[in-house]
Design a protein around this motif. Structure first.
Motif, mmCIF file in Angstrom:
data_model
loop_
_atom_site.group_PDB
_atom_site.id
_atom_site.type_symbol
_atom_site.label_atom_id
_atom_site.label_comp_id
_atom_site.label_asym_id
_atom_site.label_seq_id
_atom_site.Cartn_x
_atom_site.Cartn_y
_atom_site.Cartn_z
ATOM 1 N N GLY A 33 17.049 -15.488 11.625
ATOM 2 C CA GLY A 33 16.057 -15.611 10.561
ATOM 3 C C GLY A 33 16.001 -14.374 9.682
ATOM 4 N N ARG A 34 16.009 -13.216 10.294
ATOM 5 C CA ARG A 34 15.958 -11.974 9.529
ATOM 6 C C ARG A 34 17.263 -11.734 8.776
ATOM 7 N NH1 ARG A 34 14.851 -5.878 11.955
ATOM 8 N NH2 ARG A 34 15.192 -4.769 9.986
ATOM 9 N N ALA A 35 18.402 -12.062 9.409
ATOM 10 C CA ALA A 35 19.702 -11.863 8.760
ATOM 11 C C ALA A 35 19.839 -12.757 7.527
ATOM 12 C CB ALA A 35 20.830 -12.146 9.751
ATOM 13 N N GLU A 36 19.376 -14.004 7.624
ATOM 14 C CA GLU A 36 19.399 -14.903 6.469
ATOM 15 C C GLU A 36 18.544 -14.352 5.336
ATOM 16 O OE1 GLU A 36 20.162 -19.411 8.138
ATOM 17 O OE2 GLU A 36 18.138 -18.584 8.230
ATOM 18 N N LEU A 229 29.749 -5.679 -3.057
ATOM 19 C CA LEU A 229 30.444 -6.859 -2.535
ATOM 20 C C LEU A 229 30.719 -6.719 -1.042
ATOM 21 C CD1 LEU A 229 33.062 -7.668 -5.343
ATOM 22 C CD2 LEU A 229 30.902 -8.841 -4.878
ATOM 23 N N ILE A 230 31.135 -5.528 -0.640
ATOM 24 C CA ILE A 230 31.415 -5.294 0.778
ATOM 25 C C ILE A 230 30.138 -5.409 1.598
ATOM 26 C CG2 ILE A 230 32.210 -3.581 2.455
ATOM 27 C CD1 ILE A 230 34.097 -2.502 0.287
ATOM 28 N N PHE A 231 29.068 -4.805 1.101
ATOM 29 C CA PHE A 231 27.798 -4.866 1.822
ATOM 30 C C PHE A 231 27.273 -6.305 1.877
ATOM 31 C CE2 PHE A 231 23.050 -4.097 1.888
ATOM 32 C CZ PHE A 231 23.007 -3.763 3.228
ATOM 33 N N GLY A 232 27.390 -7.029 0.769
ATOM 34 C CA GLY A 232 26.959 -8.426 0.751
ATOM 35 C C GLY A 232 27.749 -9.280 1.731
ATOM 36 N N ALA A 233 29.064 -9.037 1.812
ATOM 37 C CA ALA A 233 29.887 -9.777 2.767
ATOM 38 C C ALA A 233 29.491 -9.444 4.198
ATOM 39 C CB ALA A 233 31.368 -9.445 2.541
ATOM 40 N N LEU A 234 29.144 -8.188 4.437
ATOM 41 C CA LEU A 234 28.730 -7.784 5.783
ATOM 42 C C LEU A 234 27.417 -8.451 6.176
ATOM 43 C CD1 LEU A 234 29.330 -6.035 8.247
ATOM 44 C CD2 LEU A 234 28.131 -4.159 7.128
ATOM 45 N N LEU A 235 26.449 -8.500 5.254
ATOM 46 C CA LEU A 235 25.187 -9.179 5.535
ATOM 47 C C LEU A 235 25.419 -10.658 5.801
ATOM 48 C CD1 LEU A 235 22.776 -7.601 2.870
ATOM 49 C CD2 LEU A 235 22.935 -7.051 5.306
ATOM 50 N N ASP A 236 26.284 -11.266 4.997
ATOM 51 C CA ASP A 236 26.612 -12.680 5.173
ATOM 52 C C ASP A 236 27.264 -12.914 6.531
ATOM 53 O OD1 ASP A 236 26.918 -15.337 4.617
ATOM 54 O OD2 ASP A 236 28.449 -15.088 3.082
ATOM 55 N N ALA A 237 28.201 -12.020 6.884
ATOM 56 C CA ALA A 237 28.905 -12.159 8.161
ATOM 57 C C ALA A 237 27.966 -11.970 9.345
ATOM 58 C CB ALA A 237 30.049 -11.146 8.234
ATOM 59 N N LYS A 238 26.990 -11.067 9.212
ATOM 60 C CA LYS A 238 26.024 -10.862 10.292
ATOM 61 C C LYS A 238 25.188 -12.122 10.514
ATOM 62 C CE LYS A 238 26.498 -6.756 12.085
ATOM 63 N NZ LYS A 238 26.717 -6.576 13.552
ATOM 64 N N ALA A 239 24.782 -12.776 9.422
ATOM 65 C CA ALA A 239 24.037 -14.026 9.556
ATOM 66 C C ALA A 239 24.894 -15.088 10.238
ATOM 67 C CB ALA A 239 23.572 -14.509 8.180
ATOM 68 N N ALA A 243 24.237 -16.952 13.884
ATOM 69 C CA ALA A 243 24.220 -18.419 13.929
ATOM 70 C C ALA A 243 25.265 -18.939 14.915
ATOM 71 C CB ALA A 243 24.480 -18.990 12.538
ATOM 72 N N ALA A 244 26.449 -18.331 14.907
ATOM 73 C CA ALA A 244 27.506 -18.761 15.823
ATOM 74 C C ALA A 244 27.118 -18.496 17.269
ATOM 75 C CB ALA A 244 28.810 -18.032 15.485
ATOM 76 N N ARG A 245 26.492 -17.330 17.517
ATOM 77 C CA ARG A 245 26.082 -17.010 18.885
ATOM 78 C C ARG A 245 24.948 -17.939 19.345
ATOM 79 N NH1 ARG A 245 26.135 -12.000 18.392
ATOM 80 N NH2 ARG A 245 28.176 -11.708 19.357
ATOM 81 N N MET A 246 24.027 -18.247 18.441
ATOM 82 C CA MET A 246 22.949 -19.168 18.786
ATOM 83 C C MET A 246 23.502 -20.547 19.136
ATOM 84 S SD MET A 246 19.719 -20.441 16.444
ATOM 85 C CE MET A 246 20.805 -21.488 15.449
ATOM 86 N N THR A 247 24.450 -21.017 18.337
ATOM 87 C CA THR A 247 25.064 -22.319 18.598
ATOM 88 C C THR A 247 25.838 -22.313 19.909
ATOM 89 O OG1 THR A 247 25.254 -22.736 16.213
ATOM 90 C CG2 THR A 247 26.634 -24.061 17.671
ATOM 91 N N ALA A 248 26.577 -21.226 20.150
ATOM 92 C CA ALA A 248 27.351 -21.128 21.389
ATOM 93 C C ALA A 248 26.441 -21.105 22.612
ATOM 94 C CB ALA A 248 28.222 -19.876 21.362
ATOM 95 N N MET A 249 25.338 -20.371 22.531
ATOM 96 C CA MET A 249 24.409 -20.312 23.663
ATOM 97 C C MET A 249 23.664 -21.632 23.860
ATOM 98 S SD MET A 249 24.837 -17.427 25.116
ATOM 99 C CE MET A 249 26.562 -17.762 24.702
#
Length: 290
Positions: A33-36, A229-239, A243-249
């Motif tokens: 939620g915070r990452a989004e 752009l790099i920072f924006g991609a990093l924020l996007d990747a963190k979200a 999400a991937a870890r939540m789905t996997a768990m």
């Protein structure tokens, strides 16, 4: 057939595992939620700085800026964003697989590419294969601030200006929603997009007055734009990571529940068989005494 004690132990251990995965799912959901929110809040800044750079680049006096000019490609740079830890499904493997395939397909030696790896997973993978890593970053927080990656982004831009590589791509997972994402491969440098965008900007009614000159402004704005752009991609990747870890768990928790159900059924059948066997032995013993 396994004994009742063995089945009971498996049920108990699976329940404990389910409790752990459920807790990890809830933690990832909270972080997501915070990452989004961070990624969405940063998007308007990137959009606005792009508009400003486009209008400045459209003046015609800035087309010779090194970051705007394509040059013969002798070495390609790759920024690879992964996580420091696992348990995130295919989040890391899909990025690493694409970059590895690109490198093995397009390049014949390590002199033809340079890797900037973000995350322990990518670092360990490429280092184990002896690939050319020029910069490695790990230990970023779950919700990074720009100050954390300022040096990383600045180094990436400086390496391009110093000729360490002649083009730069960034590979990461783009977050769409909690259950879907997509792999992205974006060219960061050179910024050839502004040649076409500059032509469109000439027809824009917005008028900018520059103080000091356009060239001096671009000297500051272009590196900042690439860093954003790099920072924006990093924020996007963190979200996407959360999400991937939540789905996997969640999947792990569901699988544990299914396994507990199967083991409980197996346990009940084994217990019923044991009871039936005891009754049969008692009846048989009683019949023998008659």
């Amino acid at each position: 057939m396994a004994s009742l004690i063995d089945i009971k132990q498996r049920i108990n251990s699976t329940k404990k595992t389910s409790q752990i995965t459920k807790a990890m799912q809830m933690v990832s959901a909270s972080k997501l939620g915070r990452a989004e929110a961070n990624a969405k809040a940063y998007a308007p800044y990137v959009s606005k700085i792009r508009d400003v750079v486009t209008n400045v680049a459209a003046t015609g006096n800035s087309s010779d800026h090194p970051m705007l000019v394509s040059r013969p490609v002798k070495r390609t740079g790759y920024i690879v964003i992964t996580s420091d830890t696992g348990l995130a499904g295919s989040y890391n493997s899909s990025v690493i697989k694409e970059v590895y395939q690109d490198i093995t397909t397009k390049h014949n030696s390590s002199d033809e590419y340079a890797l900037i790896v973000v995350g322990r997973t990518a670092r360990d993978f490429f280092k184990a294969r002896g690939m050319n890593i020029v910069l490695e970053i790990e230990g970023l927080s779950d919700h990074p601030a720009f100050a954390e990656i300022k040096d990383i982004a600045s180094n990436a831009v400086q390496m391009f200006e110093d000729g360490v590589y002649d083009e730069l791509f960034i590979h990461y997972i783009h977050h769409i929603n909690s259950i879907s994402n997509e792999l992205r491969n974006v060219q960061l440098l050179p910024l050839t997009e502004f040649h076409e965008a500059g032509e469109e900007a000439e027809h824009d009614m917005t008028v900018y007055e520059f103080e000091p000159s356009e060239q001096e402004i671009l000297e500051v704005l272009l590196p900042q734009y690439v860093e954003s752009l790099i920072f924006g991609a990093l924020l996007d990747a963190k979200a996407a990571e959360h999400a991937a870890r939540m789905t996997a768990m969640r999947s792990a928790t569901d699988n544990a529940s299914d396994l507990i159900s199967d083991l409980s059924l197996q346990y009940n059948r084994a217990r019923q068989a044991a009871i039936t066997q005891e009754i049969t032995e008692i009846v048989g013993g009683a019949a023998a005494l008659e």
